[in-house]
Design a protein around this motif. Structure first.
Motif, PDB file in Angstrom:
ATOM      1  N   SER A 124       3.322  12.031  -0.124  1.00  0.00           N
ATOM      2  CA  SER A 124       2.302  12.695   0.682  1.00  0.00           C
ATOM      3  C   SER A 124       2.707  13.293   2.323  1.00  0.00           C
ATOM      4  O   SER A 124       2.566  14.454   2.334  1.00  0.00           O
ATOM      5  CB  SER A 124       1.118  11.992   0.540  1.00  0.00           C
ATOM      6  N   SER A 125       3.205  12.384   2.856  1.00  0.00           N
ATOM      7  CA  SER A 125       3.583  12.724   4.046  1.00  0.00           C
ATOM      8  C   SER A 125       4.514  13.598   4.478  1.00  0.00           C
ATOM      9  O   SER A 125       4.720  14.489   5.258  1.00  0.00           O
ATOM     10  CB  SER A 125       3.733  11.392   5.022  1.00  0.00           C
ATOM     11  N   PHE A 126       5.788  13.483   3.444  1.00  0.00           N
ATOM     12  CA  PHE A 126       6.801  14.442   3.428  1.00  0.00           C
ATOM     13  C   PHE A 126       6.420  15.618   2.962  1.00  0.00           C
ATOM     14  O   PHE A 126       6.789  16.890   3.786  1.00  0.00           O
ATOM     15  CB  PHE A 126       8.086  13.661   2.435  1.00  0.00           C
ATOM     16  N   VAL A 127       5.706  15.731   2.168  1.00  0.00           N
ATOM     17  CA  VAL A 127       4.871  17.074   1.544  1.00  0.00           C
ATOM     18  C   VAL A 127       4.355  17.972   2.698  1.00  0.00           C
ATOM     19  O   VAL A 127       4.354  18.982   2.950  1.00  0.00           O
ATOM     20  CB  VAL A 127       4.206  16.879   0.311  1.00  0.00           C
ATOM     21  N   PHE A 128       3.320  17.064   3.327  1.00  0.00           N
ATOM     22  CA  PHE A 128       2.695  17.435   4.432  1.00  0.00           C
ATOM     23  C   PHE A 128       3.606  17.885   5.623  1.00  0.00           C
ATOM     24  O   PHE A 128       3.194  19.067   6.288  1.00  0.00           O
ATOM     25  CB  PHE A 128       1.707  16.287   4.722  1.00  0.00           C
ATOM     26  N   PHE A 184      -1.975   8.141   8.611  1.00  0.00           N
ATOM     27  CA  PHE A 184      -1.836   9.499   8.544  1.00  0.00           C
ATOM     28  C   PHE A 184      -1.220   9.952   7.204  1.00  0.00           C
ATOM     29  O   PHE A 184      -0.771  11.064   6.982  1.00  0.00           O
ATOM     30  CB  PHE A 184      -0.963   9.995   9.621  1.00  0.00           C
ATOM     31  N   GLY A 185      -0.764   8.880   6.415  1.00  0.00           N
ATOM     32  CA  GLY A 185      -0.165   9.431   5.061  1.00  0.00           C
ATOM     33  C   GLY A 185      -1.175   8.971   3.989  1.00  0.00           C
ATOM     34  O   GLY A 185      -0.781   9.146   2.925  1.00  0.00           O
ATOM     35  N   SER A 186      -2.656   8.639   4.440  1.00  0.00           N
ATOM     36  CA  SER A 186      -3.564   8.219   3.371  1.00  0.00           C
ATOM     37  C   SER A 186      -4.315   9.590   3.131  1.00  0.00           C
ATOM     38  O   SER A 186      -4.378  10.521   3.669  1.00  0.00           O
ATOM     39  CB  SER A 186      -4.259   7.229   4.030  1.00  0.00           C
ATOM     40  N   HIS A 187      -5.107   9.449   1.829  1.00  0.00           N
ATOM     41  CA  HIS A 187      -6.021  10.708   1.689  1.00  0.00           C
ATOM     42  C   HIS A 187      -7.105  10.943   2.635  1.00  0.00           C
ATOM     43  O   HIS A 187      -7.426  11.973   2.904  1.00  0.00           O
ATOM     44  CB  HIS A 187      -6.397  10.520   0.315  1.00  0.00           C
ATOM     45  N   LEU A 188      -7.380   9.731   3.265  1.00  0.00           N
ATOM     46  CA  LEU A 188      -8.267   9.853   4.411  1.00  0.00           C
ATOM     47  C   LEU A 188      -8.060  10.863   5.517  1.00  0.00           C
ATOM     48  O   LEU A 188      -8.988  11.504   6.047  1.00  0.00           O
ATOM     49  CB  LEU A 188      -8.826   8.498   4.902  1.00  0.00           C
ATOM     50  N   PHE A 189      -7.141  10.903   5.764  1.00  0.00           N
ATOM     51  CA  PHE A 189      -6.353  11.972   6.823  1.00  0.00           C
ATOM     52  C   PHE A 189      -6.056  13.198   6.202  1.00  0.00           C
ATOM     53  O   PHE A 189      -6.329  14.438   6.605  1.00  0.00           O
ATOM     54  CB  PHE A 189      -5.334  11.473   7.565  1.00  0.00           C
ATOM     55  N   LEU A 190      -5.126  13.113   5.010  1.00  0.00           N
ATOM     56  CA  LEU A 190      -4.334  14.486   4.515  1.00  0.00           C
ATOM     57  C   LEU A 190      -5.536  15.229   3.770  1.00  0.00           C
ATOM     58  O   LEU A 190      -5.300  16.473   4.140  1.00  0.00           O
ATOM     59  CB  LEU A 190      -3.521  14.035   3.379  1.00  0.00           C
ATOM     60  N   LEU A 191      -6.550  14.943   3.169  1.00  0.00           N
ATOM     61  CA  LEU A 191      -7.265  15.794   2.558  1.00  0.00           C
ATOM     62  C   LEU A 191      -8.143  16.690   3.565  1.00  0.00           C
ATOM     63  O   LEU A 191      -8.294  17.886   3.509  1.00  0.00           O
ATOM     64  CB  LEU A 191      -8.476  15.023   1.795  1.00  0.00           C
ATOM     65  N   PRO A 192      -8.909  16.174   4.666  1.00  0.00           N
ATOM     66  CA  PRO A 192      -9.517  16.912   5.575  1.00  0.00           C
ATOM     67  C   PRO A 192      -8.413  17.714   6.439  1.00  0.00           C
ATOM     68  O   PRO A 192      -8.782  18.961   6.762  1.00  0.00           O
ATOM     69  CB  PRO A 192     -10.136  15.932   6.639  1.00  0.00           C
TER      70      PRO A 192
END
Length: 248
Positions: free
Chosen positions: A158-162, A86-94
């Protein structure tokens, strides 16, 4: 009759002026808090960068690995890999794309632009920082091979920003305050677990993760300042005053 209309218009205009003043006070308070958070976070980040990157101090990182070692087994590794996803671009971008699309459909253009800029700028900033500090990853990784550098942790940042972005949307919703506080706390906790997962999987040192959270807080504080200082659309207009005609 017309006098009553005048009084009603004056009352509405007064309430609008009071709301405007209250918003300005709130903006000043938000800016001051954001500046304080930025200074503290960037100072902590600078300290970590000096100690672990320049001075190559590893006592804290080694102690953290030893602390987590008794809890590292097949079960926890599976759980931690799940959180790490859940902190990877594979999840965050979509996820970002879906949120921005939803905001555009609802015509929340300002939030859509802010969140898009937040996603793109945070990703670019992380690439720049990793390349600048050039810190190698731990040797005994328990997850997939990662080829980029270690400091700071992109997953933590990235996870904190998200999570902060989701908290912003939660507080704009119609849920009651209790639900908002609970969801906000859960999102912060979720982001923290993602950071911890990177240490358990030994793809990051503890100092990388803490630095990721620090730069994440600093970046969010910077965005809050920009948002507070930028002009906002004003859809509310003062009602025109109606003059009385004593001859009627």
């Amino acid at each position: 009759m017309l006098t009553n209309v005048n009084m009603g218009n004056d009352d509405r205009n007064h309430r609008q002026q009071t709301t405007t003043k209250s918003n300005k006070v709130g903006n000043r308070r938000n800016i001051l808090i954001a500046i304080a958070v930025f200074l503290v976070s960037i100072t902590a980040f600078g300290y970590l960068a000096h100690e672990v990157v320049q001075e190559k101090e590893d006592m804290f990182d080694s102690a953290t690995f030893l602390l987590l070692a008794p809890y590292t087994n097949k079960f926890t590794l599976i759980i931690m890999r799940g959180f790490s996803f859940f902190g990877s671009h594979l999840f965050l971008l979509p996820a970002y794309a879906l949120i921005v699309l939803t905001l555009c459909i609802k015509r929340h253009w300002r939030d859509a632009v802010i969140i898009s800029a937040m996603a793109i700028s945070s990703y670019a900033l992380m690439l720049i920082l990793k390349d600048y500090f050039h810190r190698s990853r731990p040797n005994l990784r328990l997850a997939q091979i990662v080829n980029n550098y270690s400091f700071p942790s992109g997953h933590a940042f990235s996870s904190f920003v998200f999570a902060t972005m989701l908290i912003h949307l939660v507080w704009q919703s119609r849920w009651n305050n209790k639900e908002k506080y609970v969801l906000s706390a859960l999102l912060v906790l979720f982001s923290a677990i993602i950071g911890i997962s990177r240490i358990v999987l030994k793809v990051h040192y503890a100092s990388d993760v803490i630095a990721g959270f620090c730069i994440g807080m600093a970046w969010i504080a910077f965005i809050v300042c920009l948002n507070a200082l930028s002009p906002k659309p004003n859809n509310e207009k003062a009602l025109p005053k109606t003059t009385t005609n004593d001859n009627k």
